[in-house]
Scaffold this motif. Structure first.
Motif, PDB file in Angstrom:
ATOM      1  N   ASP A  10       0.844  -1.192   0.000  1.00 54.12           N
ATOM      2  CA  ASP A  10       0.000   0.000   0.000  1.00 54.12           C
ATOM      3  C   ASP A  10       0.880   1.244   0.000  1.00 54.12           C
ATOM      4  O   ASP A  10       1.909   1.293   0.689  1.00 54.12           O
ATOM      5  N   HIS A  12       0.724   5.644   0.119  1.00 54.35           N
ATOM      6  CA  HIS A  12      -0.072   6.834   0.410  1.00 54.35           C
ATOM      7  C   HIS A  12       0.739   8.090   0.095  1.00 54.35           C
ATOM      8  O   HIS A  12       1.930   8.158   0.396  1.00 54.35           O
ATOM      9  N   THR A  13       0.083   9.054  -0.533  1.00 54.75           N
ATOM     10  CA  THR A  13       0.656  10.373  -0.787  1.00 54.75           C
ATOM     11  C   THR A  13      -0.204  11.392  -0.039  1.00 54.75           C
ATOM     12  O   THR A  13      -1.233  11.029   0.540  1.00 54.75           O
ATOM     13  N   SER A  16      -3.558  11.052  -2.227  1.00 57.36           N
ATOM     14  CA  SER A  16      -4.107   9.835  -2.835  1.00 57.36           C
ATOM     15  C   SER A  16      -3.512   8.596  -2.188  1.00 57.36           C
ATOM     16  O   SER A  16      -2.519   8.662  -1.461  1.00 57.36           O
ATOM     17  N   SER A  17      -4.141   7.448  -2.509  1.00 60.80           N
ATOM     18  CA  SER A  17      -3.664   6.141  -2.042  1.00 60.80           C
ATOM     19  C   SER A  17      -3.776   5.151  -3.189  1.00 60.80           C
ATOM     20  O   SER A  17      -4.699   5.226  -4.002  1.00 60.80           O
ATOM     21  N   THR A  40       2.385   8.119  -9.762  1.00 61.54           N
ATOM     22  CA  THR A  40       2.253   9.497  -9.252  1.00 61.54           C
ATOM     23  C   THR A  40       2.600  10.529 -10.313  1.00 61.54           C
ATOM     24  O   THR A  40       2.827  11.686  -9.992  1.00 61.54           O
ATOM     25  N   ILE A  90       4.323   0.018   4.987  1.00 63.66           N
ATOM     26  CA  ILE A  90       3.469   0.889   4.182  1.00 63.66           C
ATOM     27  C   ILE A  90       4.340   2.013   3.639  1.00 63.66           C
ATOM     28  O   ILE A  90       5.119   2.610   4.383  1.00 63.66           O
ATOM     29  N   PHE A  92       5.152   5.744   1.787  1.00 59.35           N
ATOM     30  CA  PHE A  92       4.668   7.119   1.665  1.00 59.35           C
ATOM     31  C   PHE A  92       5.537   7.843   0.636  1.00 59.35           C
ATOM     32  O   PHE A  92       6.759   7.709   0.655  1.00 59.35           O
ATOM     33  N   ASN A 108      -5.137  13.504   2.523  1.00 59.22           N
ATOM     34  CA  ASN A 108      -5.305  12.060   2.646  1.00 59.22           C
ATOM     35  C   ASN A 108      -5.089  11.641   4.108  1.00 59.22           C
ATOM     36  O   ASN A 108      -3.975  11.740   4.626  1.00 59.22           O
ATOM     37  N   SER A 110      -4.727   8.876   5.414  1.00 59.76           N
ATOM     38  CA  SER A 110      -3.807   7.746   5.574  1.00 59.76           C
ATOM     39  C   SER A 110      -2.355   8.165   5.475  1.00 59.76           C
ATOM     40  O   SER A 110      -1.458   7.381   5.821  1.00 59.76           O
ATOM     41  N   PHE A 111      -2.089   9.398   4.979  1.00 60.74           N
ATOM     42  CA  PHE A 111      -0.712   9.884   4.905  1.00 60.74           C
ATOM     43  C   PHE A 111      -0.223  10.182   6.317  1.00 60.74           C
ATOM     44  O   PHE A 111      -0.947  10.765   7.125  1.00 60.74           O
TER      45      PHE A 111
END
Length: 297
Positions: A10, A12-13, A16-17, A40, A90, A92, A108, A110-111
């Motif tokens: 996974d 994350h940015t 976005s993910s 990206t 994960i 980033f 995001n 999740s970032f």
């Protein structure tokens, strides 16, 4: 243990993910950067992912993924983790040259920089005579008082550890024509300073500067230069220094001009008060050749 064959990572940015396929047998740091670049390409305006743009989370800590040494550690951790499990890394991705989105722009969740901070545990109040059940005199003699619980939050312990280890805040930005410079942010200094080596390399002073000139006989003002941090550029007087640990030092004049706000609990939480931008901050602990911590005063 991880099973052989491709796995899913996974990513994350700030906005976005997505997920990518990872193969320990086929991938390298370069191929990983290529896969991330393809995903990206629009968000990074056509720029390719490079060293300094990728981090990963492992065991609730964020680590850099910049070079072959970082990748060797990352690959070893991938082998020792269960795909999709709690310890599964994960990724980033973020360009340090691009400012973080600010509300009302989408952030995001999740970032790692946008995750909510854990709330400190509520301290337990001591029991009162009214709230305690009555006990016999004999039982009181043999009842041991409960041991006081350690109510110091973990983030406070980490903050105290940060000070004990002499960690210093660093941020990325540009000064004059030089981009992506890692700069020390410390209000203990009065002005903005650049090191002699950095000044010579980037043309701030002549390459043939002789001893006794440009700072050896005292701090010399090199004039006003633009400094960009986040999406904002400000102009500051810059002085030459013999500081060898950092190329650029942003002192009190920069902190006051940008109205920098430091979080007393989280040392990496740095906000520019003039624009309300949150700046990507990293802690650095300096050590000498013997492994002893170097204090930056």
């Amino acid at each position: 243990m991880a099973q052989p064959g491709p796995s899913i990572l996974d990513v994350h940015t700030p906005t976005s993910s997505f997920a990518i396929i990872y193969s320990d047998a086929e991938d390298s740091l370069e191929t990983l950067f290529v896969k991330l670049s393809k995903k990206t390409i629009a968000e990074l305006n056509g720029r390719h992912v490079r060293s300094g743009w990728v981090k990963y989370e492992w065991n609730s800590t964020v680590w850099n993924l910049d070079d072959a040494s970082d990748y060797a550690i990352f690959a070893w951790r991938m082998k020792s983790a269960t795909p999709g499990g709690e310890g599964w890394p994960i990724l980033f991705v973020r360009s340090p040259d691009s400012p973080l989105p600010t509300p009302p722009e989408y952030q995001n969740p999740s970032f790692y920089m946008f995750r909510p901070k854990p709330a400190p545990p509520s301290p337990r109040l001591p029991a009162t005579p009214e709230s305690s059940s009555a006990a016999s005199g004999k039982s009181r003699k043999h009842t041991k008082a409960p041991k006081p619980q350690n109510t110091v939050p973990r983030f406070k312990k980490d903050f105290e550890k940060f000070h004990n280890e002499n960690g210093v805040r660093t941020i990325a930005g540009s000064i004059g024509p030089v981009n992506n410079v890692r700069m020390l942010l410390k209000s203990g200094y009065r002005h903005v300073y650049i090191s002699r080596k950095f000044a010579i390399k980037n043309g701030f002073i002549p390459r043939d500067a002789a001893p006794g000139h440009y700072g050896y006989s005292g701090i010399v003002n090199l004039g006003k230069w633009p400094i960009t941090v986040g999406r904002t550029r400000t102009v500051h007087s810059v002085y030459l220094t013999e500081e060898s640990h950092f190329d650029v030092v942003l002192g009190r004049s920069f902190v006051e001009r940008r109205q920098i706000k430091f979080d007393p609990v989280d040392p990496t939480d740095v906000i520019c008060g003039d624009t309300s931008e949150k700046i990507d901050c990293e802690l650095v602990i300096l050590k000498d050749g013997k492994g002893q911590i170097v204090t930056v005063t």
